[in-house]
Motif scaffolding. Structure first.
Motif, PDB file in Angstrom:
ATOM      1  N   VAL A 160       4.762   8.599   0.362  1.00 23.73           N
ATOM      2  CA  VAL A 160       3.744   7.640   0.782  1.00 23.73           C
ATOM      3  C   VAL A 160       2.682   8.402   1.564  1.00 23.73           C
ATOM      4  CG1 VAL A 160       3.260   5.487   1.999  1.00 23.73           C
ATOM      5  CG2 VAL A 160       5.531   5.876   1.004  1.00 23.73           C
ATOM      6  N   ARG A 222       2.207   4.819  -2.799  1.00 24.75           N
ATOM      7  CA  ARG A 222       1.000   4.127  -2.355  1.00 24.75           C
ATOM      8  C   ARG A 222       0.304   4.895  -1.236  1.00 24.75           C
ATOM      9  NH1 ARG A 222      -1.474   0.746  -5.184  1.00 24.75           N
ATOM     10  NH2 ARG A 222      -1.714  -1.015  -3.753  1.00 24.75           N
ATOM     11  N   THR A 223      -0.946   4.557  -1.022  1.00 25.46           N
ATOM     12  CA  THR A 223      -1.754   5.116   0.062  1.00 25.46           C
ATOM     13  C   THR A 223      -2.217   3.973   0.953  1.00 25.46           C
ATOM     14  OG1 THR A 223      -2.521   6.956  -1.305  1.00 25.46           O
ATOM     15  CG2 THR A 223      -3.856   6.405   0.629  1.00 25.46           C
ATOM     16  N   TYR A 224      -2.108   4.166   2.278  1.00 24.42           N
ATOM     17  CA  TYR A 224      -2.476   3.109   3.215  1.00 24.42           C
ATOM     18  C   TYR A 224      -3.386   3.657   4.308  1.00 24.42           C
ATOM     19  CZ  TYR A 224       1.468   0.642   1.116  1.00 24.42           C
ATOM     20  OH  TYR A 224       2.333   0.048   0.230  1.00 24.42           O
ATOM     21  N   ARG A 298      -4.591  -3.786   2.542  1.00 20.86           N
ATOM     22  CA  ARG A 298      -3.443  -3.343   1.737  1.00 20.86           C
ATOM     23  C   ARG A 298      -2.188  -3.257   2.592  1.00 20.86           C
ATOM     24  NH1 ARG A 298      -3.857   2.020  -1.903  1.00 20.86           N
ATOM     25  NH2 ARG A 298      -5.319   0.650  -3.006  1.00 20.86           N
ATOM     26  N   GLU A 302       0.840  -5.847   1.715  1.00 18.60           N
ATOM     27  CA  GLU A 302       2.011  -5.248   1.076  1.00 18.60           C
ATOM     28  C   GLU A 302       3.152  -4.968   2.045  1.00 18.60           C
ATOM     29  OE1 GLU A 302      -0.494  -2.889  -2.454  1.00 18.60           O
ATOM     30  OE2 GLU A 302       0.932  -1.807  -1.193  1.00 18.60           O
TER      31      GLU A 302
END
Length: 339
Positions: A160, A222-224, A298, A302
């Motif tokens: 991540v 994913r990228t946050y 996001r 999420e």
């Protein structure tokens, strides 16, 4: 759970290590340099290894047997480091960490990048899909480090990416301490109109997101962006820091950013001419010009991420820590300057 934090003795890393230890996890850190809180972290139960992510042997020994790896090691703030040092840590070091994690069967790697990979946000707010357009070598090396992460994602690893916005809080003795000290003088030189956006994130809010991404199945790959609720203008931020310090500040405006940049470039050219590297003024000037404001939708939707500490409270806690540690004059002394 067995956890490794590279860069665990640094500003953000030490907050993360404290949190993980408080949850009952078995925590190891890997750092090339001592930190402010080494004795405290060791007393709390952390295993602290001396080494560098640029040394594959050091990394292999640290990663062996770990379930989760947080890769936070970074030369951020060392503006006099040569470009090669950034590349060695952010790109080659990231590759070393991921290679070791893959061999050891680590369940998840959390890779810490930066908002800076997006450069200037021309139409704020941006998000994780905003263009990658770094504006200095540090951010460029971070963007290249993300490419390494994507190579290992393609190999099936569970990773991540977290891109923090401008991190502040107790323990930061670099970027935000300079801001607090400038404000504490009672006047602040604002280069430009002060309407540029800065997007803070209080360090404990960032740690909340780090915890979330380490366990959420849906976070894989994913990228946050990790930020507080919203961005603020530089003028608003300076006023809020003054309020947190219990002081007053007068903003002195120097509207000609271009002239300031030319002067900084001249100073750096003179330094190169005489064989020394002066402070990188252009990078510091970029703070006044680099517009950064992001949506954190996001992470909210999420992962259920909600920043718990608001800006005013975070700034107050930080000011209190600076005063307690002797980095700032007591608030009463600053107020006396205006009486």
């Amino acid at each position: 759970m067995k956890v490794l934090v590279t860069g665990g003795t640094g500003f953000v890393g030490s907050h993360l290590v404290r949190r993980l230890l408080s949850r009952g996890h078995e925590v190891t850190t890997l750092d090339r340099s001592p930190g402010l809180f080494d004795d405290e972290l060791r007393s709390l139960g952390a295993t602290m290894l001396s080494g560098s992510v640029t040394d594959s042997g050091d990394v292999d020994r640290a990663v062996a047997g770990q379930e989760v790896v947080y890769h936070l090691a970074s030369p951020f703030g060392d503006i006099l480091e040569p470009d090669a040092a950034y590349w060695a840590i952010e790109v080659d070091g990231t590759r070393n960490v991921l290679e070791a994690a893959q061999r050891s069967g680590v369940r998840r790697v959390v890779h810490c990048s930066t908002q800076g990979v997006h450069g200037i946000i021309t139409e704020p707010p941006g998000d994780e899909d905003s263009p990658i357009a770094p504006r200095d070598y540090y951010c460029y090396s971070k963007a290249e480090g993300e490419k390494v992460v994507r190579d290992y994602l393609a190999r099936g690893m569970d990773i991540v990416i977290v891109r923090p916005t401008s991190v502040y809080g107790p323990g930061d003795t670099r970027g935000w301490l300079k801001l607090y000290r400038m404000v504490a003088k009672g006047w602040f030189l604002m280069i430009g109109d002060g309407r540029t956006y800065n997007h803070p994130v209080y360090v404990e809010n960032l740690v909340d997101l780090f915890e979330l991404v380490s366990v959420a199945p849906q976070a894989r790959g994913r990228t946050y962006l990790a930020g507080d609720d919203e961005a603020v203008t530089l003028s608003e931020l300076v006023g809020s820091v003054a309020a947190a310090e219990g002081s007053r500040v007068r903003i002195v405006r120097f509207p000609w950013y271009g002239a300031a940049l030319m002067a900084a470039s001249a100073v750096e050219a003179i330094g190169r001419r005489f064989g020394f590297k002066p402070p990188v003024f252009r990078r510091r000037l970029s703070w006044f010009k680099t517009n950064r404001a992001f949506r954190i939708d996001r992470a909210r939707s999420e992962l259920g991420y909600t920043p718990r500490v608001g800006l005013n409270e975070g700034l107050r806690r930080t000011a209190t820590w600076y005063r307690q540690q002797g980095y700032l004059l007591p608030a009463v002394s600053m107020l006396a300057l205006f009486m």
